[in-house]
Design an enzyme around this catalytic site. Structure first.
Site, PDB file in Angstrom:
ATOM      1  CD  GLN A 100     -12.964  -1.879  -1.256  1.00 27.39           C
ATOM      2  OE1 GLN A 100     -12.194  -1.803  -0.319  1.00 27.39           O
ATOM      3  NE2 GLN A 100     -14.182  -2.379  -1.131  1.00 27.39           N
ATOM      4  NE  ARG A 150     -10.303  -5.386  -0.042  1.00 29.26           N
ATOM      5  CZ  ARG A 150      -9.536  -4.418   0.467  1.00 29.26           C
ATOM      6  NH1 ARG A 150     -10.076  -3.404   1.100  1.00 29.26           N
ATOM      7  NH2 ARG A 150      -8.222  -4.441   0.300  1.00 29.26           N
ATOM      8  NE  ARG A 182      -3.941   0.447   1.910  1.00 26.13           N
ATOM      9  CZ  ARG A 182      -5.170   0.524   2.413  1.00 26.13           C
ATOM     10  NH1 ARG A 182      -5.407   1.239   3.494  1.00 26.13           N
ATOM     11  NH2 ARG A 182      -6.184  -0.101   1.845  1.00 26.13           N
ATOM     12  CG  ASP A 222     -13.563   6.182  -0.965  1.00 24.91           C
ATOM     13  OD1 ASP A 222     -13.548   6.051   0.277  1.00 24.91           O
ATOM     14  OD2 ASP A 222     -12.527   6.089  -1.660  1.00 24.91           O
ATOM     15  CB  CYS A 279     -14.010   1.119  -0.303  1.00 27.39           C
ATOM     16  SG  CYS A 279     -13.538   2.843  -0.059  1.00 27.39           S
ATOM     17  CG  HIS A 298      -8.287  -0.035  -3.031  1.00 30.01           C
ATOM     18  ND1 HIS A 298      -7.499  -1.131  -2.693  1.00 30.01           N
ATOM     19  CD2 HIS A 298      -8.956   0.305  -1.890  1.00 30.01           C
ATOM     20  CE1 HIS A 298      -7.690  -1.421  -1.415  1.00 30.01           C
ATOM     21  NE2 HIS A 298      -8.554  -0.563  -0.906  1.00 30.01           N
TER      22      HIS A 298
HETATM   23  N1   CP Z   1     -11.306  -0.364   2.149  1.00 28.69           N
HETATM   24  C1   CP Z   1     -10.065  -0.386   2.630  1.00 28.69           C
HETATM   25  O1   CP Z   1      -9.108  -0.551   1.883  1.00 28.69           O
HETATM   26  O2   CP Z   1      -9.978  -0.240   3.967  1.00 28.69           O
HETATM   27  P1   CP Z   1      -8.634  -0.035   4.798  1.00 28.69           P
HETATM   28  O3   CP Z   1      -8.081   1.311   4.410  1.00 28.69           O
HETATM   29  O4   CP Z   1      -9.056  -0.085   6.235  1.00 28.69           O
HETATM   30  O5   CP Z   1      -7.679  -1.125   4.457  1.00 28.69           O
HETATM   31  N1  NVA Z   2      -9.944   6.628  -1.399  1.00 33.34           N
HETATM   32  C1  NVA Z   2      -9.574   6.164  -0.086  1.00 33.34           C
HETATM   33  C2  NVA Z   2      -9.808   4.712   0.042  1.00 33.34           C
HETATM   34  C3  NVA Z   2      -9.529   4.126   1.396  1.00 33.34           C
HETATM   35  C4  NVA Z   2      -9.743   2.658   1.463  1.00 33.34           C
HETATM   36  C5  NVA Z   2      -8.121   6.503   0.183  1.00 33.34           C
HETATM   37  O1  NVA Z   2      -7.288   6.353  -0.739  1.00 33.34           O
HETATM   38  O2  NVA Z   2      -7.807   6.941   1.271  1.00 33.34           O
END
Ligand code: CP
Ligand code: NVA
Length: 339
Positions: free
Chosen positions: A144, A302, A114, A235, A274, A141
Site C-alpha cells: 500500500q 497498487r 495477508r 484509514d 487506502c 502494509h
Molecule cells: N487497501 C487494501 O489493502 O484494500 P483491500 O483490503 O481491499 O485489499
Molecule cells: N488498517 C486496515 C487496512 C485495510 C486495507 C486494516 O488492517 O484492516
C-alpha cells in the site's frame, strides 16, 4: 540520485522478501517506482516477463484491492496465480508454518500473504527459499505504501520533501507510511488520540531511520499540526482483526476528515485513503468524493507498484527491458492535479 526512468537499483532486490517498507533502501524505492511508472505507461513490453512463473496467495483476511491487483497484475506479466483462502483456517494450524513454506516453494516462485500475525510472514520467510511479500499484517502494509508513494509522485509531490499528514488510528498503514517517509527523507505528522498512537517500538525504529536521513516524523494529538500538509491520509478506525470498541470510536471522532479539517491542511492538500472507507466515520463524502481526493489513483497504483516489485524480486527486470527508448512521461498519467 537515479534518473526518473532508471530502475537498475531494483535488480538488487532479486530473491529478497519484503515484509515491511524498511526492507527497501531509498534508491530501491525510487527504482521500483520508476519501473511502476514504466509499466503503467505500457504493459506490452512486459507481457511475457513472468511467463512460467507462479504466484501463490495466502489470505487470512478479506480483500478487494490487494487480491484483485495481485491476481490480475501477475497475469498481465504472463504468470499464473493460485489463491488459497485462509479466512477459516489460519496458516500454521493444519501444519507448521515452516512446513507450509517448504511445500509451497517446490511449486511456486513467490508467495504473497495477508495475515493476522506478522510472525507468520517471518516464519515463511525464514523457512522458504523464495520471496515472501507482505500483503498486510497487523503492523505493516508495505505494498500500500509503495502505491501511495507512486500516487504522491504522480500528483507532483516529491517524496524527499513531502509533508504527509495522518489522522486517525496509528495502525499498520500508518506505520508503513511512516517508514516510507523516514527512508525518503520527507516529513510526516501523525495525529492520533494519545491512546491510539502507533506501536512505540516500531516508532523508535522509524525515528532511528529518520535521524539518518534527515526526515521529520512528529506525533501529535491536535489536528492543527497538519497545517501546510501536501496530503491528508486516513484509514479505518477499527482494522481487520480488532474488536469494535465504542471508546476508541468516540476518541477518534474529532479526527474525522471533513472539509474543515482539509481547510487546516491548506488549499493544495490531496486526500488519501487506502480503502475500504467507512464514510461518515474517518472521512465524510464531501472529502472522499471531492476534487482533491486521489483514492482511486492509489487503488489503481497498487497493481503497478506491486508488479514492479514482483519483477524485481523475481529477477525479471533485465530480460523484460523494452528494446525501444524509455517511455514518454506524458503518456504515463504523471500530471499534477490543479488545486
Ligand atoms: N487497501 C487494501 O489493502 O484494500 P483491500 O483490503 O481491499 O485489499
Ligand atoms: N488498517 C486496515 C487496512 C485495510 C486495507 C486494516 O488492517 O484492516
Amino acid at each position: 540520485m537515479p534518473r526518473p526512468n532508471d530502475f537498475s537499483a531494483a535488480t538488487a532486490l532479486e530473491g529478497r522478501s519484503i515484509l515491511r517498507v524498511a526492507d527497501l533502501s531509498a534508491d530501491e524505492i525510487r527504482a521500483v517506482l520508476a519501473l511502476a511508472r514504466t509499466l503503467k505507461a505500457d504493459y506490452r513490453p512486459f507481457r511475457d516477463a513472468l511467463s512460467q512463473r507462479a504466484l501463490v496467495m495466502l489470505f487470512e483476511k478479506p480483500s478487494l484491492r490487494t487480491r484483485v491487483s495481485f491476481e490480475i497484475g501477475f497475469q498481465k506479466l504472463g504468470g499464473c496465480v493460485t489463491f488459497l483462502d485462509h479466512r477459516n483456517e489460519p496458516i500454521g494450524v493444519r501444519e507448521p508454518v515452516a512446513d507450509y513454506g517448504r511445500n509451497l516453494e517446490r511449486w511456486c516462485d513467490v508467495i504473497v500473504a495477508r495475515v493476522f500475525r506478522h510472525e507468520t510472514l517471518v516464519g515463511l520467510r525464514d523457512h522458504c527459499r523464495i520471496p515472501i511479500v507482505n500483503a498486510l499484517s497487523e503492523s505493516a502494509h508495505p505494498c500500500q505504501a509503495l502505491a501511495d508513494a507512486q500516487t504522491l509522485v504522480e500528483h507532483g509531490i516529491a517524496l524527499e520533501s513531502c509533508h504527509l499528514a495522518w489522522l486517525g488510528d496509528g495502525n499498520n498503514v500508518c506505520l508503513s507510511l511512516m517508514e516510507l517517509v523516514a527512508i525518503m527523507g520527507g516529513r510526516m505528522t501523525v495525529v492520533t488520540p494519545a491512546g491510539h498512537r502507533p506501536c512505540a517500538k516500531l516508532v523508535g525504529e522509524i525515528q532511528s531511520i529518520a535521524a539518518r536521513t534527515g526526515a521529520t516524523i512528529a506525533l501529535a494529538d491536535d489536528p492543527a499540526a497538519i497545517r501546510g500538509a501536501d496530503a491528508v491520509y486516513t484509514d479505518a478506525w477499527i482494522s481487520m482483526g480488532q474488536t469494535d470498541c465504542p471508546e476508541k470510536i468516540a476518541a477518534l471522532r474529532k479526527l474525522s476528515v471533513t472539509p474543515e479539517i482539509m481547510k487546516i491542511a491548506g488549499p493544495n492538500a490531496r486526500f488519501m485513503h487506502c480503502l475500504p472507507a467507512h464514510r461518515g466515520e474517518e472521512v465524510v463524502d464531501a472529502v472522499i468524493d471531492g476534487p482533491r481526493s486521489v483514492v482511486y489513483d492509489q487503488a489503481e497504483n497498487r497493481m503497478h507498484a506491486q508488479n514492479a516489485l514482483l519483477l524485481a524480486l523475481l529477477g525479471a527486470i533485465n530480460g523484460a527491458l523494452p528494446s525501444h527508448p524509455p517511455v514518454d512521461a506524458s503518456r504515463s498519467g504523471i500530471v499534477a492535479t490543479p488545486a
